[in-house]
Design an enzyme around this catalytic site. Structure first.
Site, PDB file in Angstrom:
ATOM      1  N   LYS A  36      35.032  50.469  39.378  1.00 32.01           N
ATOM      2  CA  LYS A  36      36.295  49.753  39.638  1.00 32.01           C
ATOM      3  C   LYS A  36      36.085  48.248  39.501  1.00 32.01           C
ATOM      4  O   LYS A  36      36.811  47.442  40.089  1.00 32.01           O
ATOM      5  CB  LYS A  36      36.826  50.098  41.040  1.00 32.01           C
ATOM      6  CG  LYS A  36      37.235  51.553  41.211  1.00 32.01           C
ATOM      7  CD  LYS A  36      38.486  51.884  40.397  1.00 32.01           C
ATOM      8  CE  LYS A  36      38.882  53.341  40.569  1.00 32.01           C
ATOM      9  NZ  LYS A  36      40.012  53.698  39.684  1.00 32.01           N
ATOM     10  N   GLU A 123      37.456  33.823  44.597  1.00 29.71           N
ATOM     11  CA  GLU A 123      37.479  33.364  45.995  1.00 29.71           C
ATOM     12  C   GLU A 123      36.143  33.655  46.672  1.00 29.71           C
ATOM     13  O   GLU A 123      35.623  32.835  47.438  1.00 29.71           O
ATOM     14  CB  GLU A 123      38.621  34.052  46.753  1.00 29.71           C
ATOM     15  CG  GLU A 123      39.993  33.673  46.213  1.00 29.71           C
ATOM     16  CD  GLU A 123      41.124  34.299  47.023  1.00 29.71           C
ATOM     17  OE1 GLU A 123      41.760  33.568  47.792  1.00 29.71           O
ATOM     18  OE2 GLU A 123      41.373  35.507  46.889  1.00 29.71           O
ATOM     19  N   GLU A 143      46.746  36.019  40.131  1.00 30.39           N
ATOM     20  CA  GLU A 143      47.716  36.286  41.197  1.00 30.39           C
ATOM     21  C   GLU A 143      49.147  35.972  40.748  1.00 30.39           C
ATOM     22  O   GLU A 143      50.086  36.690  41.087  1.00 30.39           O
ATOM     23  CB  GLU A 143      47.373  35.452  42.445  1.00 30.39           C
ATOM     24  CG  GLU A 143      46.227  36.001  43.269  1.00 30.39           C
ATOM     25  CD  GLU A 143      44.845  35.581  42.768  1.00 30.39           C
ATOM     26  OE1 GLU A 143      44.735  35.086  41.623  1.00 30.39           O
ATOM     27  OE2 GLU A 143      43.871  35.763  43.517  1.00 30.39           O
TER      28      GLU A 143
HETATM   29  C1  1HE Z   1      40.879  47.809  39.372  1.00 35.85           C
HETATM   30  C2  1HE Z   1      40.899  46.409  39.430  1.00 35.85           C
HETATM   31  C3  1HE Z   1      41.529  45.808  40.549  1.00 35.85           C
HETATM   32  C4  1HE Z   1      39.889  46.997  37.624  1.00 35.85           C
HETATM   33  N1  1HE Z   1      42.059  46.615  41.473  1.00 35.85           N
HETATM   34  N2  1HE Z   1      41.420  48.560  40.324  1.00 35.85           N
HETATM   35  N3  1HE Z   1      42.694  41.261  39.961  1.00 35.85           N
HETATM   36  C5  1HE Z   1      43.174  41.365  38.731  1.00 35.85           C
HETATM   37  O1  1HE Z   1      44.345  41.228  38.475  1.00 35.85           O
HETATM   38  C6  1HE Z   1      42.184  41.787  37.672  1.00 35.85           C
HETATM   39  C7  1HE Z   1      42.515  43.184  37.199  1.00 35.85           C
HETATM   40  N4  1HE Z   1      41.451  43.746  36.359  1.00 35.85           N
HETATM   41  C8  1HE Z   1      41.272  43.383  35.080  1.00 35.85           C
HETATM   42  O2  1HE Z   1      41.875  42.489  34.538  1.00 35.85           O
HETATM   43  C9  1HE Z   1      40.245  44.185  34.316  1.00 35.85           C
HETATM   44  O3  1HE Z   1      40.043  45.421  34.986  1.00 35.85           O
HETATM   45  C10 1HE Z   1      38.879  43.467  34.179  1.00 35.85           C
HETATM   46  C11 1HE Z   1      39.025  42.301  33.212  1.00 35.85           C
HETATM   47  C12 1HE Z   1      38.363  42.967  35.509  1.00 35.85           C
HETATM   48  C13 1HE Z   1      37.837  44.475  33.631  1.00 35.85           C
HETATM   49  O4  1HE Z   1      38.319  45.027  32.446  1.00 35.85           O
HETATM   50  P1  1HE Z   1      37.582  46.347  31.866  1.00 35.85           P
HETATM   51  O5  1HE Z   1      38.229  46.668  30.554  1.00 35.85           O
HETATM   52  O6  1HE Z   1      36.120  46.168  31.899  1.00 35.85           O
HETATM   53  O7  1HE Z   1      37.888  47.516  32.941  1.00 35.85           O
HETATM   54  P2  1HE Z   1      39.239  48.338  33.182  1.00 35.85           P
HETATM   55  O8  1HE Z   1      39.303  49.472  32.246  1.00 35.85           O
HETATM   56  O9  1HE Z   1      40.423  47.411  33.204  1.00 35.85           O
HETATM   57  O10 1HE Z   1      39.045  48.840  34.673  1.00 35.85           O
HETATM   58  C14 1HE Z   1      38.146  49.883  34.990  1.00 35.85           C
HETATM   59  C15 1HE Z   1      38.689  50.572  36.217  1.00 35.85           C
HETATM   60  O11 1HE Z   1      38.707  49.624  37.296  1.00 35.85           O
HETATM   61  C16 1HE Z   1      40.125  51.024  36.056  1.00 35.85           C
HETATM   62  O12 1HE Z   1      40.316  52.161  36.862  1.00 35.85           O
HETATM   63  P3  1HE Z   1      40.272  53.662  36.207  1.00 35.85           P
HETATM   64  O13 1HE Z   1      40.476  54.560  37.381  1.00 35.85           O
HETATM   65  O14 1HE Z   1      41.403  53.674  35.204  1.00 35.85           O
HETATM   66  O15 1HE Z   1      38.916  53.790  35.554  1.00 35.85           O
HETATM   67  C17 1HE Z   1      40.923  49.879  36.649  1.00 35.85           C
HETATM   68  O16 1HE Z   1      42.201  50.268  37.117  1.00 35.85           O
HETATM   69  C18 1HE Z   1      40.030  49.502  37.807  1.00 35.85           C
HETATM   70  N5  1HE Z   1      40.245  48.130  38.240  1.00 35.85           N
HETATM   71  N6  1HE Z   1      40.273  45.927  38.341  1.00 35.85           N
HETATM   72  C19 1HE Z   1      41.998  47.938  41.355  1.00 35.85           C
HETATM   73  N7  1HE Z   1      41.564  44.495  40.709  1.00 35.85           N
HETATM   74  C20 1HE Z   1      42.924  38.284  48.946  1.00 35.85           C
HETATM   75  S1  1HE Z   1      43.997  38.064  47.734  1.00 35.85           S
HETATM   76  C21 1HE Z   1      43.187  38.241  46.232  1.00 35.85           C
HETATM   77  C22 1HE Z   1      44.220  38.482  45.186  1.00 35.85           C
HETATM   78  C23 1HE Z   1      43.613  38.965  43.914  1.00 35.85           C
HETATM   79  O17 1HE Z   1      42.449  39.148  43.781  1.00 35.85           O
HETATM   80  S2  1HE Z   1      44.737  39.228  42.659  1.00 35.85           S
HETATM   81  C24 1HE Z   1      43.775  39.565  41.279  1.00 35.85           C
HETATM   82  C25 1HE Z   1      43.483  41.028  41.134  1.00 35.85           C
END
Ligand code: 1HE
Length: 269
Positions: A36, A123, A143
């Site tokens: 994840k 963060e 965000e």
């Molecule tokens: C997740 C998350 C996540 C991946 N929460 N499940 N963060 C974001 O908005 C970033 C969101 N993530 C991404 O943009 C991409 O996943 C990545 C660039 C980090 C990685 O990409 P990649 O191609 O290597 O992986 P993927 O295929 O996107 O993800 C693999 C798995 O991880 C997939 O789940 P699966 O069950 O389909 O295999 C994704 O759904 C999961 N995954 N990132 C949940 N963030 C205290 S406030 C803080 C506020 C924030 O941090 S907001 C920013 C959130």
């Protein structure tokens, strides 16, 4: 270098989202949810908090790294279910408590960054005291695109690294900084080739661990506070902290060692 590290035992070994190991005075904490992308669930945050509150007495510095292709994808978005205002505030405060335990804990923390360092992942990195980035590292605050706001201390810590204007840009436009940009702006202090980040971070942590604990404490706890004080208050705080550090037996021993030619000189890196 990591081969000399032995897995933690006891409480730290029970934290299944972390892989904790010790190499003498340095503890390595690896975020261990690669499937994840090390997304930070509530349990993950609680485990990080528990870990930093329960570092062994022998630990003098910590390295935080991430397993898999990315350092950390930030908040686990799958848990971002509807929350009422009260529980949303408490959720954010839980992150604050955990990351405060890192920034204002007992020992300095070096982050080894690669791949995505985004949202709550940035963060977390910002709560560490030093950041080593591999070439693959990139930084973003999605965000704004997700319809939420930072809640893990980012609004307080990230502008102190790069300024309010740059954080505003990251959040409003979804801009992403690459590793060289991150180095130039102060998101990282070191930039190394892919695959070399952990070894460099451990090497720096070992160097940090060799300092007198009171000096490291002063750097961690006094510097950020002095930066927020008016100059005359800051100078007064500095004098008090300096006096405390200088009066420790360890300082006396180290100063004498230099004067007697038994300590290293300052040389060009
Ligand atoms: C997740 C998350 C996540 C991946 N929460 N499940 N963060 C974001 O908005 C970033 C969101 N993530 C991404 O943009 C991409 O996943 C990545 C660039 C980090 C990685 O990409 P990649 O191609 O290597 O992986 P993927 O295929 O996107 O993800 C693999 C798995 O991880 C997939 O789940 P699966 O069950 O389909 O295999 C994704 O759904 C999961 N995954 N990132 C949940 N963030 C205290 S406030 C803080 C506020 C924030 O941090 S907001 C920013 C959130």
């Amino acid at each position: 270098m990591t081969s000399a590290y032995v897995p933690a035992t006891g409480l730290l070994a029970t934290l299944d989202l972390l892989e904790v190991s010790h190499g003498g005075a340095v503890t390595h904490v690896r975020l261990n949810r690669p499937a994840k992308r090390n997304a930070l669930s509530d349990t993950f945050i609680q485990q990080l908090h528990t870990c930093f509150l329960n570092l062994p007495e022998a630990t003098r510095a910590v390295v935080v790294s991430g397993a898999g292709r990315h350092f950390c994808a930030g908040l686990d978005l799958s848990e971002l279910v509807e929350r009422d205002i009260g529980s949303a505030v408490l959720h954010s405060r839980m992150w604050h408590a955990a990351f405060d335990a890192i920034q204002f804990g007992r020992v300095p923390v070096v982050a080894a960054l690669h791949g995505a360092v985004v949202g709550g992942g940035l963060e977390l990195a910002a709560a560490c005291h030093l950041r080593v980035a591999e070439s693959s590292a990139y930084y973003g605050l999605p965000e704004g695109q997700r319809g939420i706001f930072v809640g893990g201390g980012g609004s307080a810590r990230i502008p102190r690294l790069i300024g309010v204007a740059r954080m505003t840009d990251l959040m409003l436009t979804g801009r992403v900084y690459d590793a060289p940009e991150g180095l130039a702006l102060g998101l990282s202090q070191y930039l190394v080739e892919d695959g070399a980040g952990l070894a460099r971070a451990l090497e720096l942590a070992e160097r940090i661990a060799a300092n007198a604990p009171i000096s490291n404490f002063a750097v961690m706890h006094a510097l950020p506070r002095i930066a927020e004080q008016a100059q005359s208050d800051g100078l007064f705080t500095e004098s008090l902290m300096a006096a405390v550090a200088e009066s420790t037996p360890e300082a006396q021993t180290r100063l004498r060692a230099f004067l007697e030619g038994r300590a290293g000189k300052v040389v060009k890196g």
